[in-house]
Design a protein around this motif. Structure first.
Motif, mmCIF file in Angstrom:
data_model
loop_
_atom_site.group_PDB
_atom_site.id
_atom_site.type_symbol
_atom_site.label_atom_id
_atom_site.label_comp_id
_atom_site.label_asym_id
_atom_site.label_seq_id
_atom_site.Cartn_x
_atom_site.Cartn_y
_atom_site.Cartn_z
ATOM 1 N N PRO A 1 0.810 -1.222 0.000
ATOM 2 C CA PRO A 1 0.000 0.000 0.000
ATOM 3 C C PRO A 1 0.846 1.276 0.000
ATOM 4 C CG PRO A 1 -0.841 -1.583 1.598
ATOM 5 C CD PRO A 1 0.466 -2.118 1.117
ATOM 6 N N GLU A 2 2.027 1.216 0.578
ATOM 7 C CA GLU A 2 2.879 2.404 0.578
ATOM 8 C C GLU A 2 3.336 2.753 -0.841
ATOM 9 O OE1 GLU A 2 6.093 2.033 3.285
ATOM 10 O OE2 GLU A 2 4.800 1.740 5.040
ATOM 11 N N VAL A 3 3.616 1.709 -1.633
ATOM 12 C CA VAL A 3 3.979 1.938 -3.035
ATOM 13 C C VAL A 3 2.823 2.603 -3.765
ATOM 14 C CG1 VAL A 3 4.506 0.800 -5.219
ATOM 15 C CG2 VAL A 3 5.652 0.069 -3.122
ATOM 16 N N ARG A 4 1.624 2.095 -3.501
ATOM 17 C CA ARG A 4 0.458 2.671 -4.166
ATOM 18 C C ARG A 4 0.253 4.127 -3.755
ATOM 19 N NH1 ARG A 4 -4.665 4.145 -3.655
ATOM 20 N NH2 ARG A 4 -6.081 3.692 -5.401
ATOM 21 N N GLU A 5 0.395 4.412 -2.474
ATOM 22 C CA GLU A 5 0.175 5.766 -1.994
ATOM 23 C C GLU A 5 1.188 6.724 -2.605
ATOM 24 O OE1 GLU A 5 -1.679 8.836 -0.123
ATOM 25 O OE2 GLU A 5 -2.335 6.742 -0.333
ATOM 26 N N CYS A 6 2.425 6.300 -2.671
ATOM 27 C CA CYS A 6 3.463 7.138 -3.273
ATOM 28 C C CYS A 6 3.178 7.370 -4.758
ATOM 29 C CB CYS A 6 4.825 6.475 -3.082
ATOM 30 S SG CYS A 6 6.198 7.416 -3.806
ATOM 31 N N ALA A 7 2.780 6.305 -5.437
ATOM 32 C CA ALA A 7 2.464 6.426 -6.862
ATOM 33 C C ALA A 7 1.237 7.304 -7.074
ATOM 34 C CB ALA A 7 2.238 5.039 -7.459
ATOM 35 N N TYR A 8 0.260 7.192 -6.185
ATOM 36 C CA TYR A 8 -0.954 8.002 -6.314
ATOM 37 C C TYR A 8 -0.630 9.489 -6.202
ATOM 38 C CZ TYR A 8 -5.633 9.801 -5.313
ATOM 39 O OH TYR A 8 -6.803 10.516 -5.347
ATOM 40 N N ARG A 9 0.178 9.853 -5.200
ATOM 41 C CA ARG A 9 0.534 11.260 -5.034
ATOM 42 C C ARG A 9 1.326 11.772 -6.240
ATOM 43 N NH1 ARG A 9 1.809 9.510 0.310
ATOM 44 N NH2 ARG A 9 4.028 9.510 -0.263
ATOM 45 N N ALA A 10 2.236 10.939 -6.725
ATOM 46 C CA ALA A 10 3.022 11.352 -7.893
ATOM 47 C C ALA A 10 2.139 11.505 -9.126
ATOM 48 C CB ALA A 10 4.123 10.322 -8.146
ATOM 49 N N ALA A 11 1.133 10.619 -9.274
ATOM 50 C CA ALA A 11 0.229 10.710 -10.429
ATOM 51 C C ALA A 11 -0.597 11.980 -10.364
ATOM 52 C CB ALA A 11 -0.674 9.478 -10.480
ATOM 53 N N LEU A 12 -1.026 12.359 -9.167
ATOM 54 C CA LEU A 12 -1.778 13.606 -9.034
ATOM 55 C C LEU A 12 -0.907 14.801 -9.391
ATOM 56 C CD1 LEU A 12 -3.802 13.024 -5.727
ATOM 57 C CD2 LEU A 12 -4.692 13.086 -8.061
ATOM 58 N N LEU A 13 0.348 14.775 -8.948
ATOM 59 C CA LEU A 13 1.269 15.867 -9.278
ATOM 60 C C LEU A 13 1.557 15.913 -10.778
ATOM 61 C CD1 LEU A 13 3.828 15.582 -6.324
ATOM 62 C CD2 LEU A 13 2.095 17.365 -6.677
ATOM 63 N N HIS A 14 1.444 14.753 -11.425
ATOM 64 C CA HIS A 14 1.721 14.670 -12.861
ATOM 65 C C HIS A 14 0.538 15.163 -13.701
ATOM 66 C CE1 HIS A 14 4.753 13.252 -15.663
ATOM 67 N NE2 HIS A 14 3.809 12.751 -16.433
ATOM 68 N N GLY A 15 -0.546 15.580 -13.029
ATOM 69 C CA GLY A 15 -1.665 16.166 -13.765
ATOM 70 C C GLY A 15 -2.858 15.269 -13.939
ATOM 71 N N GLY A 16 -2.909 14.120 -13.293
ATOM 72 C CA GLY A 16 -4.053 13.232 -13.459
ATOM 73 C C GLY A 16 -5.169 13.561 -12.494
ATOM 74 N N ASP A 17 -6.436 13.257 -12.890
ATOM 75 C CA ASP A 17 -7.538 13.435 -11.954
ATOM 76 C C ASP A 17 -7.553 12.266 -10.977
ATOM 77 O OD1 ASP A 17 -8.755 11.228 -13.218
ATOM 78 O OD2 ASP A 17 -9.762 12.526 -14.648
ATOM 79 N N GLY A 18 -8.493 12.300 -10.016
ATOM 80 C CA GLY A 18 -8.499 11.303 -8.954
ATOM 81 C C GLY A 18 -8.653 9.876 -9.461
ATOM 82 N N ALA A 19 -9.630 9.655 -10.360
ATOM 83 C CA ALA A 19 -9.879 8.292 -10.837
ATOM 84 C C ALA A 19 -8.709 7.781 -11.664
ATOM 85 C CB ALA A 19 -11.164 8.257 -11.661
ATOM 86 N N ARG A 20 -8.179 8.628 -12.552
ATOM 87 C CA ARG A 20 -7.061 8.197 -13.390
ATOM 88 C C ARG A 20 -5.794 7.987 -12.558
ATOM 89 N NH1 ARG A 20 -7.105 12.158 -16.755
ATOM 90 N NH2 ARG A 20 -8.639 11.209 -18.122
ATOM 91 N N ALA A 21 -5.596 8.862 -11.564
ATOM 92 C CA ALA A 21 -4.427 8.701 -10.700
ATOM 93 C C ALA A 21 -4.520 7.421 -9.886
ATOM 94 C CB ALA A 21 -4.297 9.906 -9.774
ATOM 95 N N ALA A 22 -5.743 7.076 -9.423
ATOM 96 C CA ALA A 22 -5.923 5.844 -8.654
ATOM 97 C C ALA A 22 -5.616 4.625 -9.512
ATOM 98 C CB ALA A 22 -7.348 5.771 -8.112
ATOM 99 N N ALA A 23 -6.111 4.616 -10.784
ATOM 100 C CA ALA A 23 -5.841 3.486 -11.671
ATOM 101 C C ALA A 23 -4.345 3.377 -11.976
ATOM 102 C CB ALA A 23 -6.637 3.633 -12.963
ATOM 103 N N THR A 24 -3.697 4.517 -12.187
ATOM 104 C CA THR A 24 -2.254 4.507 -12.457
ATOM 105 C C THR A 24 -1.480 3.994 -11.250
ATOM 106 O OG1 THR A 24 -2.531 6.388 -13.959
ATOM 107 C CG2 THR A 24 -0.308 5.917 -13.193
ATOM 108 N N ALA A 25 -1.895 4.423 -10.041
ATOM 109 C CA ALA A 25 -1.231 3.954 -8.826
ATOM 110 C C ALA A 25 -1.409 2.448 -8.649
ATOM 111 C CB ALA A 25 -1.782 4.704 -7.614
ATOM 112 N N ASP A 26 -2.614 1.930 -8.938
ATOM 113 C CA ASP A 26 -2.842 0.482 -8.842
ATOM 114 C C ASP A 26 -1.971 -0.271 -9.839
ATOM 115 O OD1 ASP A 26 -4.721 0.703 -6.829
ATOM 116 O OD2 ASP A 26 -6.406 0.870 -8.222
#
Length: 396
Positions: A310-335
């Motif tokens: 889960p820590e990997v996912r959380e880190c990836a989620y935050r980075a995806a949001l910073l990269h310009g993704g919306d919540g749903a797309r950032a969540a899928a990218t983090a997964d």
């Protein structure tokens, strides 16, 4: 007139219609009281016979075999009238409506067009048509007693049926959607073209009554209408039957294409306890292939669950949001990033992360967004930040 390429076209269309009719006979035997099925079988049979008997070679052969000049004319006209009546009967029963009214209209249609067939045969025998005419029978005998009445009777009967069927198709198409609507929109002009065919021939016949020669309206002008009518009719009846199945197949193939990135990433993940039957794409129906592929992907995700951090996912989620993704797309990218890291951890034989739940973070995995995330241009950047091996960054 000698046989030419036109004969082959008549025969091919006719035999195809008869083969389709034969394929429906087992269903007709089981459902003998199904008026819609009976009407469709009658339509196919009459249409097939009409195409075969209307071929110039068939006309000549029938006249020679029977020894009766022009006997092919009432034969073709009777079959044509049957086809027109069957078309109208099929539309009446196909279109939803009060059962009582549908039965009354069906009985009227059968009675009216059966009477027309009898009238065509009776008028031919009452008249005299001694000179064989293969293509210009209508205008050649336009002034012959009884024969002219036969010609007008069949043309008017066919024109009325085709006009009524065309109008019904247009009206019904306003109330339905999808493949049925498309089929009705194609059938309507096909029927109206047949009305044009009848009008052209009636005009040529009336010209003979007035002492003028407009025979060209019969051949070649009206003959040119036969090909588009045959094509439109075949497409119009096929669309409601094959359209939904084709649409389902297209949707399945689209999903298979969309799942391709996820399948490439997880297809080699070991799944102990899961049975994977080989499904060769060249002999597996697309729907079965899609079901098997989704099952295999869920098994792979389940096998990777102990390695998901889960820590990997959380880190990836935050980075995806910073990269310009919306919540749903950032969540899928983090997964997706978490799964790739888990896959590489399992493949390298590394220990499971401490405190990892036995199931992935998301309980209901949506495979399509997950697969789409694997093709995201931001994923390699996230994997690099997570120190994922370069090979994983290329998704194998």
């Amino acid at each position: 007139m000698t046989s030419g390429p036109g004969d082959l076209g008549f025969y091919v269309c006719g035999f195809v219609l008869l083969l389709v009719c034969a394929a429906k006979l087992p269903a007709l035997a089981r459902r003998r009281h199904d008026t819609l099925l009976r009407a469709s079988c009658l339509l196919l049979f009459a249409g097939g016979c009409q195409m075969i008997l209307a071929a110039p070679r068939s006309i000549v052969t029938l006249n020679r075999v029977t020894g009766i000049a022009n006997v092919a004319a009432p034969t073709v006209y009777a079959v044509t009238t049957t086809f027109a009546g069957a078309s109208l009967l099929l539309i009446i029963n196909w279109r939803p409506g009060p059962p009582g009214l549908t039965r009354r209209w069906s009985r009227w249609c059968v009675a009216a067009y059966s009477s027309v067939v009898v009238a065509v045969v009776a008028l031919f025998w009452a008249g005299d048509a001694p000179v064989e005419q293969v293509t210009l029978f209508d205008v050649h005998y336009a002034t012959t007693p009884f024969i002219r009445e036969m010609i007008v009777t069949y043309l008017v009967a066919q024109g009325v049926a085709m006009a009524a069927a065309g109008v019904l198709c247009l009206r019904w198409s306003l109330q339905v959607h999808g493949a049925l609507r498309a089929g009705l929109r194609v059938l309507a002009p096909a029927y109206l073209l047949i009305v044009c065919y009848d009008v052209l021939r009636l005009v040529a016949v009336a010209a003979r009554w007035a002492g003028r020669d407009l025979d060209f309206l019969v051949d070649p002008v009206s003959v040119l209408i036969a090909t588009p009518v045959a094509v439109l009719g075949a497409v119009g009846f096929a669309l409601p039957l094959a359209g939904p199945r084709l649409a389902r197949t297209v949707r399945v193939l689209r999903q298979l294409r969309q799942l391709a990135p996820l399948w490439r990433a997880l297809r080699h993940v070991p799944t102990p306890g899961a049975v994977r039957a080989p499904l060769p794409w060249w002999r597996t129906p697309p729907a079965v292939l899609l079901t098997g592929r989704k099952t295999a992907l869920y098994d792979a995700i389940l096998a990777l669950a102990p390695y998901c951090d889960p820590e990997v996912r959380e880190c990836a989620y935050r980075a995806a949001l910073l990269h310009g993704g919306d919540g749903a797309r950032a969540a899928a990218t983090a997964d997706a990033a978490m799964l790739l890291v888990a896959r590489d951890r399992q493949r390298a034989g590394l220990p499971q992360p401490a405190g990892t739940p036995s199931m992935p973070v998301r309980q209901a995995w949506d495979l399509l967004p997950l697969s789409s995330a694997l093709a995201s241009p931001s994923l390699p950047y996230l994997l690099n930040r997570l120190a994922t091996p370069q090979k994983a960054a290329h998704h194998e």
